[in-house]
Design a protein around this motif. Structure first.
Motif, PDB file in Angstrom:
ATOM      1  N   LYS A 105      26.020  64.619  19.647  1.00  9.00           N
ATOM      2  CA  LYS A 105      26.146  63.305  20.279  1.00  9.00           C
ATOM      3  C   LYS A 105      26.794  62.338  19.298  1.00  9.00           C
ATOM      4  N   TYR A 106      27.556  61.406  19.841  1.00  7.69           N
ATOM      5  CA  TYR A 106      28.187  60.403  18.987  1.00  7.69           C
ATOM      6  C   TYR A 106      27.892  59.015  19.551  1.00  7.69           C
ATOM      7  N   LYS A 107      28.029  58.032  18.679  1.00  7.61           N
ATOM      8  CA  LYS A 107      27.768  56.655  19.088  1.00  7.61           C
ATOM      9  C   LYS A 107      29.005  56.070  19.746  1.00  7.61           C
ATOM     10  N   ASN A 108      28.846  55.619  20.970  1.00  7.05           N
ATOM     11  CA  ASN A 108      29.921  54.934  21.670  1.00  7.05           C
ATOM     12  C   ASN A 108      29.732  53.434  21.457  1.00  7.05           C
ATOM     13  N   VAL A 109      30.433  52.909  20.442  1.00  4.81           N
ATOM     14  CA  VAL A 109      30.281  51.501  20.070  1.00  4.81           C
ATOM     15  C   VAL A 109      31.154  50.632  20.975  1.00  4.81           C
ATOM     16  N   PRO A 110      30.580  49.619  21.608  1.00  8.16           N
ATOM     17  CA  PRO A 110      31.370  48.780  22.510  1.00  8.16           C
ATOM     18  C   PRO A 110      32.365  47.908  21.753  1.00  8.16           C
ATOM     19  N   GLU A 111      33.444  47.567  22.437  1.00  6.48           N
ATOM     20  CA  GLU A 111      34.425  46.633  21.868  1.00  6.48           C
ATOM     21  C   GLU A 111      33.867  45.217  21.965  1.00  6.48           C
ATOM     22  N   LEU A 112      34.173  44.419  20.962  1.00  5.20           N
ATOM     23  CA  LEU A 112      33.696  43.041  20.962  1.00  5.20           C
ATOM     24  C   LEU A 112      34.549  42.208  21.906  1.00  5.20           C
ATOM     25  N   ASP A 113      33.934  41.733  22.994  1.00  7.25           N
ATOM     26  CA  ASP A 113      34.621  40.824  23.912  1.00  7.25           C
ATOM     27  C   ASP A 113      33.704  39.631  24.159  1.00  7.25           C
ATOM     28  N   ASP A 114      34.124  38.721  25.024  1.00 10.73           N
ATOM     29  CA  ASP A 114      33.349  37.501  25.247  1.00 10.73           C
ATOM     30  C   ASP A 114      31.941  37.802  25.772  1.00 10.73           C
ATOM     31  N   GLU A 115      31.825  38.813  26.647  1.00  7.68           N
ATOM     32  CA  GLU A 115      30.524  39.149  27.222  1.00  7.68           C
ATOM     33  C   GLU A 115      29.578  39.696  26.145  1.00  7.68           C
ATOM     34  N   ILE A 116      30.111  40.608  25.323  1.00 10.79           N
ATOM     35  CA  ILE A 116      29.305  41.177  24.238  1.00 10.79           C
ATOM     36  C   ILE A 116      28.941  40.087  23.226  1.00 10.79           C
ATOM     37  N   ALA A 117      29.905  39.189  22.960  1.00  9.04           N
ATOM     38  CA  ALA A 117      29.658  38.097  22.013  1.00  9.04           C
ATOM     39  C   ALA A 117      28.488  37.251  22.485  1.00  9.04           C
ATOM     40  N   ASN A 118      28.416  36.956  23.770  1.00  7.16           N
ATOM     41  CA  ASN A 118      27.321  36.165  24.322  1.00  7.16           C
ATOM     42  C   ASN A 118      26.004  36.925  24.280  1.00  7.16           C
ATOM     43  N   GLU A 119      26.078  38.263  24.429  1.00 10.02           N
ATOM     44  CA  GLU A 119      24.868  39.087  24.334  1.00 10.02           C
ATOM     45  C   GLU A 119      24.311  39.063  22.912  1.00 10.02           C
ATOM     46  N   LEU A 120      25.205  39.055  21.933  1.00 10.48           N
ATOM     47  CA  LEU A 120      24.786  39.032  20.531  1.00 10.48           C
ATOM     48  C   LEU A 120      24.353  37.638  20.094  1.00 10.48           C
ATOM     49  N   ASP A 121      24.938  36.608  20.708  1.00  9.21           N
ATOM     50  CA  ASP A 121      24.614  35.222  20.351  1.00  9.21           C
ATOM     51  C   ASP A 121      24.674  34.389  21.617  1.00  9.21           C
ATOM     52  N   SER A 122      23.503  34.008  22.116  1.00 16.73           N
ATOM     53  CA  SER A 122      23.442  33.289  23.390  1.00 16.73           C
ATOM     54  C   SER A 122      24.131  31.931  23.331  1.00 16.73           C
ATOM     55  N   GLU A 123      24.376  31.404  22.118  1.00 18.05           N
ATOM     56  CA  GLU A 123      25.032  30.109  21.987  1.00 18.05           C
ATOM     57  C   GLU A 123      26.545  30.238  21.899  1.00 18.05           C
ATOM     58  N   ALA A 124      27.041  31.474  21.945  1.00 17.39           N
ATOM     59  CA  ALA A 124      28.491  31.700  21.858  1.00 17.39           C
ATOM     60  C   ALA A 124      29.016  32.160  23.216  1.00 17.39           C
TER      61      ALA A 124
END
Length: 439
Positions: free
Chosen positions: A243-262
């Motif tokens: 198994k390998y890690k499927n790392v998501p690309e950083l986009d606006d949606e992911i950015a908001n998931e990582l930082d609710s103020e962004a």
């Protein structure tokens, strides 16, 4: 009351105390009122025996020990305050005179806080720490955060690579014989995690699902199982799944998931940069302070009483017990798992305890030498900062602490540390140190 202090060898001395006869007689009276409640004499109800009858029957001397017990705590406390000594252990008391109508006299052999001979603590050369956040460090933080959002995906085709997680069966042999604990089925192992014996994981790189391989390794000389330490072993390994890690690309949606103020990638990166820059700045300053403290302490000389080390060890044991309780264990269970007992753990902690004591004594000595004190305004500011940090009202903090002495002491120490750094000479790190840091 009269008290005199005579310093002896090392950190011990004798505190000689005289308590006026008037107080002695009062204490004997109190002792009688206490003792008479337990006395049975024919012809008298319990607790109603006249004082004269009691003394005829038992003698006034029967009240002396209780009278001493009544007088000693207060007299010893007043004597400490009068002489200004700082005891660090329980005293050894020797009563030299106790008699009705006369002064009480006793000697207390006391171990006191040692005097610190300060060395150089101003103008210390301290290595300047790099507080600038690099683009590489920012990207590493982003990659690390994205890694937490990664999903594990089965590798249908392809070989084992660094970072992959393999599901394996393995069977270990030493000298052609299976050994206990060397077998497992369906075990998940992340390649590069270092969880297995050195050399094991690297030999799985390049294999495919269904492949089998004899992996040869050597157990470390310091391996926890003595019967395997330093031995060569062969593991028969089968790859069940990759198994390998499927790392998501950083986009606006992911950015908001990582930082609710962004709301965008740019905002996320900017917020992250500010936070990391502040963290690195604080860490750099703390590292500089720690070096200043260590150098000032190393330059000081002090003969630390064993009692102070033991007291610090008691505190460290309490802290340790609290930490393991947070992980769901207690000390007894920890000792069973680790194979240690309390005395062994205390012995391991002893050097750190001694260093803690020396550090506290040195910083206190510097505070006294520099006449550094914590003002009420300083304490109020610290309480406000604590209130903000822990989201608790200042009044509730005061109620919990009982008094602000601890806070006052902490503020005083902080002011000493600020002095050490303010008076230090910051020097650029040598090239060798920079290369080690990069490595």
């Amino acid at each position: 009351m009269k008290a005199t202090w005579e310093k002896k060898e090392g950190n011990q001395g004798v505190l000689s105390v005289t308590v006026p006869a008037e107080k002695v007689d009062q204490a004997i009276d109190q002792a009688f009122k206490k003792v008479v409640k337990q006395v049975n004499i024919p012809g008298f109800r319990k607790g109603k025996v006249p004082r004269q009858i009691f003394e005829q029957r038992f003698g006034v001397e029967a009240l002396y020990q209780d009278a001493v017990d009544i007088l000693l705590p207060e007299a010893y406390g007043e004597a400490i305050e009068e002489t200004g000594i700082k005891p660090v252990d329980q005293p050894e008391i020797d009563v030299t005179q106790i008699e009705k109508g006369k002064d009480l006299k006793f000697d207390a052999t006391v171990t006191v806080q040692p005097e610190v001979e300060l060395g150089e603590y101003k103008g210390l050369e301290i290595e300047k720490q790099n507080a600038e956040l690099t683009d590489e460090e920012l990207q590493e933080a982003i990659d690390h955060s994205l890694g937490h959002l990664a999903e594990m995906v089965i590798k249908e085709d392809g070989e084992v690579e660094e970072g992959d997680t393999v599901n394996i069966d393995f069977d270990g042999y030493v000298d052609g014989e299976q050994f206990e604990g060397g077998q497992a089925e369906g075990y998940d192992l992340e390649i590069g995690s270092g969880m297995f014996i050195p050399g094991f994981e690297e030999q799985l790189v390049g294999l495919k699902t269904g492949d089998e391989k004899d992996v040869k390794v050597t157990f470390p000389e310091e391996y926890h199982a003595e019967e395997l330490a330093g031995k060569e072993a062969t593991f028969k390994v089968k790859i069940n799944e990759i198994k390998y890690k499927n790392v998501p690309e950083l986009d606006d949606e992911i950015a908001n998931e990582l930082d609710s103020e962004a709301d965008s990638v740019e905002e996320y990166k900017e917020n992250l940069r500010k936070r990391l820059a502040e963290e690195k700045k604080v860490k750099a300053e703390n590292d500089e302070k720690e070096e200043a403290i260590n150098k000032a302490v190393n330059n000081a000389s002090v003969d630390i009483p064993e009692a102070m080390i033991n007291n610090e060890l008691d505190r460290m044991m309490q802290e340790f017990a609290q930490r393991i309780q947070q992980s769901g264990l207690d000390l007894e269970t920890y000792f069973q798992i680790s194979g240690q007992d309390e005395s062994q753990l205390r012995e391991q902690m002893k050097d750190d305890a001694e260093e803690r004591v020396k550090t506290n004594l040195t910083l206190t000595a510097i505070a006294e030498a520099e006449e550094i004190e914590a003002t009420e305004e300083d304490v109020d500011k610290e309480l406000e900062a604590m209130s903000t940090q822990f989201n608790i009202s200042v009044e509730d903090i005061k109620k919990t602490l009982g008094n602000t002495d601890i806070v006052k002491g902490d503020v005083r120490v902080k002011k000493v540390i600020d002095l050490l750094l303010d008076k230090a000479k910051l020097v650029e790190p040598s090239k060798d140190d920079e290369e080690k840091s990069e490595d």
